[in-house]
Design a protein around this motif. Structure first.
Motif, PDB file in Angstrom:
ATOM      1  N   VAL A  32       0.834  -1.212   0.000  1.00  0.00           N
ATOM      2  CA  VAL A  32       0.000   0.000   0.000  1.00  0.00           C
ATOM      3  C   VAL A  32       0.867   1.259   0.000  1.00  0.00           C
ATOM      4  CG1 VAL A  32      -1.730   1.315   1.325  1.00  0.00           C
ATOM      5  CG2 VAL A  32      -1.994  -1.154   1.019  1.00  0.00           C
ATOM      6  N   LEU A  98      -6.339   2.092  -0.523  1.00  0.00           N
ATOM      7  CA  LEU A  98      -7.286   1.050  -0.136  1.00  0.00           C
ATOM      8  C   LEU A  98      -6.500  -0.106   0.463  1.00  0.00           C
ATOM      9  CD1 LEU A  98     -10.372   0.931  -0.766  1.00  0.00           C
ATOM     10  CD2 LEU A  98      -9.793  -0.550  -2.662  1.00  0.00           C
ATOM     11  N   TYR A 102      -8.609  -5.478  -0.418  1.00  0.00           N
ATOM     12  CA  TYR A 102      -9.807  -4.982  -1.117  1.00  0.00           C
ATOM     13  C   TYR A 102      -9.496  -4.533  -2.542  1.00  0.00           C
ATOM     14  CZ  TYR A 102     -11.577  -5.288   3.569  1.00  0.00           C
ATOM     15  OH  TYR A 102     -11.934  -5.778   4.797  1.00  0.00           O
ATOM     16  N   GLY A 104      -8.752  -4.522  -6.569  1.00  0.00           N
ATOM     17  CA  GLY A 104      -9.205  -5.273  -7.748  1.00  0.00           C
ATOM     18  C   GLY A 104     -10.682  -5.622  -7.742  1.00  0.00           C
ATOM     19  N   GLN A 105     -11.470  -4.930  -6.931  1.00  0.00           N
ATOM     20  CA  GLN A 105     -12.906  -5.213  -6.881  1.00  0.00           C
ATOM     21  C   GLN A 105     -13.740  -3.992  -7.236  1.00  0.00           C
ATOM     22  OE1 GLN A 105     -13.854  -7.520  -3.148  1.00  0.00           O
ATOM     23  NE2 GLN A 105     -11.639  -7.378  -2.880  1.00  0.00           N
ATOM     24  N   GLY A 106     -13.068  -2.991  -7.812  1.00  0.00           N
ATOM     25  CA  GLY A 106     -13.794  -1.788  -8.231  1.00  0.00           C
ATOM     26  C   GLY A 106     -14.132  -0.833  -7.091  1.00  0.00           C
ATOM     27  N   TYR A 107     -13.623  -1.095  -5.894  1.00  0.00           N
ATOM     28  CA  TYR A 107     -13.981  -0.229  -4.758  1.00  0.00           C
ATOM     29  C   TYR A 107     -13.408   1.175  -4.892  1.00  0.00           C
ATOM     30  CZ  TYR A 107     -15.836  -4.116  -1.912  1.00  0.00           C
ATOM     31  OH  TYR A 107     -16.583  -5.153  -1.425  1.00  0.00           O
ATOM     32  N   ALA A 109     -12.600   2.904  -7.622  1.00  0.00           N
ATOM     33  CA  ALA A 109     -13.326   3.663  -8.641  1.00  0.00           C
ATOM     34  C   ALA A 109     -14.698   4.087  -8.102  1.00  0.00           C
ATOM     35  CB  ALA A 109     -13.481   2.821  -9.906  1.00  0.00           C
ATOM     36  N   ASP A 131      -1.079  13.620  -8.391  1.00  0.00           N
ATOM     37  CA  ASP A 131       0.357  13.498  -8.658  1.00  0.00           C
ATOM     38  C   ASP A 131       0.723  12.065  -8.284  1.00  0.00           C
ATOM     39  OD1 ASP A 131       3.018  13.218  -7.836  1.00  0.00           O
ATOM     40  OD2 ASP A 131       3.113  15.162  -6.841  1.00  0.00           O
ATOM     41  N   ILE A 132       1.056  11.235  -9.275  1.00  0.00           N
ATOM     42  CA  ILE A 132       1.308   9.824  -8.954  1.00  0.00           C
ATOM     43  C   ILE A 132       2.670   9.379  -9.482  1.00  0.00           C
ATOM     44  CG2 ILE A 132      -1.184   9.368  -9.103  1.00  0.00           C
ATOM     45  CD1 ILE A 132      -0.478   7.596 -11.596  1.00  0.00           C
ATOM     46  N   ASN A 136       3.113   3.308 -10.764  1.00  0.00           N
ATOM     47  CA  ASN A 136       1.927   2.855 -10.041  1.00  0.00           C
ATOM     48  C   ASN A 136       0.780   2.648 -11.040  1.00  0.00           C
ATOM     49  OD1 ASN A 136      -0.125   2.383  -8.247  1.00  0.00           O
ATOM     50  ND2 ASN A 136       0.384   4.094  -6.890  1.00  0.00           N
ATOM     51  N   ALA A 138      -1.803   0.706 -11.150  1.00  0.00           N
ATOM     52  CA  ALA A 138      -3.186   0.645 -10.662  1.00  0.00           C
ATOM     53  C   ALA A 138      -3.727   2.063 -10.497  1.00  0.00           C
ATOM     54  CB  ALA A 138      -3.246  -0.105  -9.341  1.00  0.00           C
ATOM     55  N   SER A 139      -2.891   2.946  -9.960  1.00  0.00           N
ATOM     56  CA  SER A 139      -3.327   4.319  -9.722  1.00  0.00           C
ATOM     57  C   SER A 139      -3.547   5.052 -11.050  1.00  0.00           C
ATOM     58  CB  SER A 139      -2.256   5.017  -8.876  1.00  0.00           C
ATOM     59  OG  SER A 139      -2.739   6.197  -8.330  1.00  0.00           O
ATOM     60  N   ARG A 141      -4.295   3.731 -13.959  1.00  0.00           N
ATOM     61  CA  ARG A 141      -5.485   3.169 -14.631  1.00  0.00           C
ATOM     62  C   ARG A 141      -6.764   3.685 -13.962  1.00  0.00           C
ATOM     63  NH1 ARG A 141      -8.299   3.055 -18.158  1.00  0.00           N
ATOM     64  NH2 ARG A 141     -10.110   1.704 -17.992  1.00  0.00           N
ATOM     65  N   LYS A 145      -9.589   5.830 -15.805  1.00  0.00           N
ATOM     66  CA  LYS A 145     -10.971   5.329 -15.810  1.00  0.00           C
ATOM     67  C   LYS A 145     -11.941   6.420 -15.340  1.00  0.00           C
ATOM     68  CE  LYS A 145     -13.853   1.676 -14.080  1.00  0.00           C
ATOM     69  NZ  LYS A 145     -13.959   0.352 -13.514  1.00  0.00           N
TER      70      LYS A 145
HETATM   71  C1  LIG Z   1      -4.670   2.504  -6.535  1.00  0.00           C
HETATM   72  C2  LIG Z   1      -5.704   1.698  -5.748  1.00  0.00           C
HETATM   73  C3  LIG Z   1      -6.489   2.651  -4.843  1.00  0.00           C
HETATM   74  C4  LIG Z   1      -6.673   1.019  -6.759  1.00  0.00           C
HETATM   75  O1  LIG Z   1      -7.719   0.396  -5.996  1.00  0.00           O
HETATM   76  P1  LIG Z   1      -8.683  -0.735  -6.610  1.00  0.00           P
HETATM   77  O2  LIG Z   1      -9.941  -0.758  -5.791  1.00  0.00           O
HETATM   78  O3  LIG Z   1      -7.931  -2.003  -6.767  1.00  0.00           O
HETATM   79  O4  LIG Z   1      -9.044  -0.134  -8.035  1.00  0.00           O
HETATM   80  P2  LIG Z   1     -10.334  -0.552  -8.900  1.00  0.00           P
HETATM   81  O5  LIG Z   1     -10.640  -2.005  -8.640  1.00  0.00           O
HETATM   82  O6  LIG Z   1     -11.421   0.444  -8.686  1.00  0.00           O
HETATM   83  O7  LIG Z   1      -9.764  -0.458 -10.378  1.00  0.00           O
HETATM   84  C5  LIG Z   1      -9.759   0.731 -11.139  1.00  0.00           C
HETATM   85  C6  LIG Z   1      -9.144   0.415 -12.504  1.00  0.00           C
HETATM   86  O8  LIG Z   1      -7.752   0.158 -12.339  1.00  0.00           O
HETATM   87  C7  LIG Z   1      -7.429  -1.137 -12.845  1.00  0.00           C
HETATM   88  N1  LIG Z   1      -6.413  -1.732 -11.973  1.00  0.00           N
HETATM   89  C8  LIG Z   1      -6.534  -2.016 -10.654  1.00  0.00           C
HETATM   90  N2  LIG Z   1      -5.385  -2.562 -10.211  1.00  0.00           N
HETATM   91  C9  LIG Z   1      -4.538  -2.598 -11.270  1.00  0.00           C
HETATM   92  C10 LIG Z   1      -3.190  -3.024 -11.446  1.00  0.00           C
HETATM   93  N3  LIG Z   1      -2.496  -3.542 -10.421  1.00  0.00           N
HETATM   94  N4  LIG Z   1      -2.627  -2.906 -12.670  1.00  0.00           N
HETATM   95  C11 LIG Z   1      -3.308  -2.376 -13.715  1.00  0.00           C
HETATM   96  N5  LIG Z   1      -4.599  -1.929 -13.606  1.00  0.00           N
HETATM   97  C12 LIG Z   1      -5.189  -2.057 -12.398  1.00  0.00           C
HETATM   98  C13 LIG Z   1      -8.729  -1.907 -12.790  1.00  0.00           C
HETATM   99  O9  LIG Z   1      -8.709  -2.998 -13.686  1.00  0.00           O
HETATM  100  C14 LIG Z   1      -9.722  -0.831 -13.147  1.00  0.00           C
HETATM  101  O10 LIG Z   1      -9.750  -0.583 -14.538  1.00  0.00           O
HETATM  102  P3  LIG Z   1     -10.840  -1.307 -15.501  1.00  0.00           P
HETATM  103  O11 LIG Z   1     -12.175  -1.110 -14.869  1.00  0.00           O
HETATM  104  O12 LIG Z   1     -10.643  -0.628 -16.790  1.00  0.00           O
HETATM  105  O13 LIG Z   1     -10.467  -2.760 -15.537  1.00  0.00           O
HETATM  106  C15 LIG Z   1      -5.038   0.584  -4.911  1.00  0.00           C
HETATM  107  O14 LIG Z   1      -4.232  -0.199  -5.735  1.00  0.00           O
HETATM  108  C16 LIG Z   1      -4.204   1.141  -3.772  1.00  0.00           C
HETATM  109  O15 LIG Z   1      -4.709   1.456  -2.701  1.00  0.00           O
HETATM  110  N6  LIG Z   1      -2.887   1.232  -3.984  1.00  0.00           N
HETATM  111  C17 LIG Z   1      -1.971   1.676  -2.907  1.00  0.00           C
HETATM  112  C18 LIG Z   1      -2.126   3.130  -2.542  1.00  0.00           C
HETATM  113  C19 LIG Z   1      -1.781   4.018  -3.705  1.00  0.00           C
HETATM  114  O16 LIG Z   1      -0.888   3.718  -4.484  1.00  0.00           O
HETATM  115  N7  LIG Z   1      -2.486   5.144  -3.781  1.00  0.00           N
HETATM  116  C20 LIG Z   1      -2.235   6.135  -4.793  1.00  0.00           C
HETATM  117  C21 LIG Z   1      -1.103   6.978  -4.403  1.00  0.00           C
HETATM  118  S1  LIG Z   1      -1.017   8.342  -5.529  1.00  0.00           S
END
Ligand SMILES: CC(C)(COP(=O)(O)OP(=O)(O)OC[C@H]1O[C@@H](n2cnc3c(N)ncnc32)[C@H](O)[C@@H]1OP(=O)(O)O)[C@@H](O)C(=O)NCCC(=O)NCCS
Length: 191
Positions: A32, A98, A102, A104-107, A109, A131-132, A136, A138-139, A141, A145
């Motif tokens: 995280v 998050l 939790y 990868g479950q859309g929470y 978004a 600013d990311i 990262n 996931a952030s 994407r 989105k």
């Molecule tokens: C960034 C974070 C909040 C995403 O939370 P999440 O609930 O898993 O995200 P969601 O499930 O809502 O996914 C949103 C989109 O990102 C995509 N996604 C999620 N994890 C991903 C990953 N590891 N790699 C690529 N895409 C990813 C999802 O597929 C979705 O896109 P889609 O609907 O087009 O498929 C979570 O990974 C997190 O808490 N990370 C650590 C804290 C952090 O880095 N915060 C940001 C600091 S700037």
């Protein structure tokens, strides 16, 4: 006190003192904080300090920090916030995290859709920035989105865990949001 926001599966609510154990669980996870400037938390006092800061900010303004909680349990699973309010320009910054369990479950978004809708349509913000770390994925994407656009790239802007880290800079304008959400809002304020 910021109003409670509700989405289908989530409640975005002000922090409560007994959120500390759940908050520590979120930030004790190395994944995280991988791209954050602080290390993984080890002490409940760190969670208590974040809660105290949030509660002080509810009185002073300047930071609107929400607990993201599950509808069924009202337990905290993550956080999201708006900060850096610049009233003259109706602009602020977005932050979020998050709990690892939790992801990868859309929470995220879902929570941010509620928060952004509130920011644009209740707080009357015009522009929100994020600013990311470009690594990262996931952030990045998640922001894309939600309709954010990447606007800039700043090399070696931060030192994260002793390592130079770049910034990918994103912005979301209210008009992008309104174009994207031609459908009715998924969140509404209740308190
Ligand atoms: C960034 C974070 C909040 C995403 O939370 P999440 O609930 O898993 O995200 P969601 O499930 O809502 O996914 C949103 C989109 O990102 C995509 N996604 C999620 N994890 C991903 C990953 N590891 N790699 C690529 N895409 C990813 C999802 O597929 C979705 O896109 P889609 O609907 O087009 O498929 C979570 O990974 C997190 O808490 N990370 C650590 C804290 C952090 O880095 N915060 C940001 C600091 S700037």
């Amino acid at each position: 006190m910021p109003p409670i926001l509700r989405t289908g599966r989530l409640i975005l609510r002000p922090f409560e003192n007994d959120d500390a154990a759940d908050l520590l669980r979120v930030f004790a996870e190395p994944d995280v904080v991988r791209y954050w400037s602080s290390g993984a938390w080890t002490d409940i006092a760190q969670a208590e300090a974040m809660i105290a800061e949030a509660r002080q900010a509810y009185r002073d303004g300047g930071l609107a920090r929400y607990a993201i909680a599950l509808v069924g349990t009202n337990r905290l699973i993550g956080i999201c916030n708006l900060r850096g309010f610049f009233e003259q320009n109706r602009r602020c910054e977005l932050g979020y995290a998050l709990g690892r369990a939790y992801w990868g479950q859309g929470y995220a978004a879902e929570a941010l859709e509620g928060l952004l809708d509130h920011a644009f349509h209740v707080l009357d913000i015009n522009r929100i920035e994020a600013d990311i770390d470009p690594r990262n994925e996931a952030s990045a994407r998640l922001l894309e989105k939600l309709g954010f656009r990447q606007e800039g790239y700043m090399p070696e802007r931060w030192i994260v865990h002793g390592e130079k880290a770049d910034t990918a800079f994103y912005g979301l304008l209210r008009r992008y949001w309104d174009e994207r959400t031609a459908l009715p809002s998924s969140a509404h304020a209740t308190g």
